[in-house]
Design a protein around this motif. Sequence first.
Motif, PDB file in Angstrom:
ATOM      1  N   UNK A 168      34.870  42.127  36.907  1.00 33.53           N
ATOM      2  CA  UNK A 168      34.302  39.862  37.283  1.00 33.53           C
ATOM      3  C   UNK A 168      34.900  39.184  35.798  1.00 33.53           C
ATOM      4  N   UNK A 169      35.444  37.944  36.162  1.00 29.68           N
ATOM      5  CA  UNK A 169      36.335  37.043  34.678  1.00 29.68           C
ATOM      6  C   UNK A 169      35.592  36.065  35.778  1.00 29.68           C
ATOM      7  N   UNK A 170      35.416  35.269  34.415  1.00 30.11           N
ATOM      8  CA  UNK A 170      35.512  33.818  34.528  1.00 30.11           C
ATOM      9  C   UNK A 170      36.641  33.477  35.034  1.00 30.11           C
ATOM     10  N   UNK A 171      36.134  31.979  35.904  1.00 31.68           N
ATOM     11  CA  UNK A 171      37.815  31.769  36.677  1.00 31.68           C
ATOM     12  C   UNK A 171      39.136  31.444  36.145  1.00 31.68           C
ATOM     13  N   UNK A 172      38.055  30.786  34.502  1.00 32.87           N
ATOM     14  CA  UNK A 172      39.855  30.496  33.601  1.00 32.87           C
ATOM     15  C   UNK A 172      40.763  31.813  33.095  1.00 32.87           C
ATOM     16  N   UNK A 173      39.856  32.967  33.622  1.00 34.40           N
ATOM     17  CA  UNK A 173      40.584  34.608  33.305  1.00 34.40           C
ATOM     18  C   UNK A 173      41.078  34.891  33.853  1.00 34.40           C
TER      19      UNK A 173
END
Length: 442
Positions: A168-173
């Motif tokens: 799970x990653x933030x959208x920018x990553x």
Amino acid sequence: MRLNVKKALIFVSCLVILWVLISYASVIEVPRSAPQRDPAVEIENKIIKLQKQVDAQMAESKSLLAKVNKLKKLSGGENVGEDNSLKDAEVMQHLSQPILPVLVIACDRVTVQRCLDNLVKFRPSKETFPIIVSQDCGHNATYEVITSYTASDPTISVVRQPDLSEIVLPRVKVKFRGYYKIARHYKFALNHVFETLGHEAVIIVEDDLDISPDFFEYFLGTYPLLLKDPSLWCISAWNDNGKLEVIDMSRPDLLHRTDFFPGLGWVLRKEMWQKLAPKWPTAFFDDWLRNPVNIDGKACIRPEISRTYSFGKVGVSKGLFFDLHLRNIQLNMEYVEFTKLNLTYLLKDHYDDTLASTVYNLPEMSASEVVASSDLSSDPVRVMYSNAKTYQRAAKKLGLMDDFRSGVPRTAYRGIVTCFIRGRRVYLAPSFEWNKYDPTWG
């Protein structure tokens, strides 16, 4: 009188004939059948013989253990107890020749077959270089290719990375998710080699690498440097600036120290992994290893001519880096017997003093002059830089990679980058007194 002599001669002749007959009979006599042996006696004799062999082996082992403890005492170490994890035979083998398993990092490329074929082809010893394939991604076609090797060779094994969950990653990553999975896989694979299997060192390759004919010889010859020099943490088979135009093809034996982690075929010791593992990054582990802070300011050994070549155009970098750079790296094809070379010049105390005294006593030229020079002289020169911009300008002119990682230029050692252009050795060196790398560069 004559009669008596005649009788005596006849008597002696008869005795001689009789003796010959008896002797002949004893020679041609058919031997009697051997008596039946008691099975219980035979078993007892075998047990006694086996016990003698065991006693002899125990005595030899105790003698070896005493020698090892004597050596450790002289070096300030602790004695090796009977409950030590290294058994006597393992200690003896470690002292005579290391076991350097090859860890192949694999995912979903069925072309891992090309990598494994070359490893098997050039491997001089199955015992010294067992092959361990660690597969991520759960790709069954790739797994079937790998098991086709493990089924026929017990020195080749495979382990599958068990955690295939999405990270799970933030959208920018999200676009970097592949790099997160690679870092996770490396941590699992290295823990498997060092903690589960208990190896003391490992050669790490990825599934898209070709190797040179002297790949294994290179690591056998250089591995002792890691044991002798505490300022070293890895041996790499790769030269980031290994293009034909900037290397000396006449010196396949030439090696260098570097502060920039090259990767792409490298040796790591368990001792160093135990320091790295607790702080292992979640992504971009290779650039993390290029930060001097994370590796305690230690250096690596790298070759003038690469011992590996990447054929994996398609990967997490989408092939861009391959087209721009990797496809142009020269793979060494000349066999060098590194185990017979004196490599002590690479030890820090020798190397640092020699490098500094050599470079700063050379005549100076600009990068443009080096490239445009029609002088066929082989005399080495230095090209100076004063900051990040002047470094990049000179590196680009010379045909070198001009980027930084944590302020470290590729292949640099103490701020100096060496290459070979138009028949001469060139050193790109700082014009200031170098103390450490500036992480703001780049």
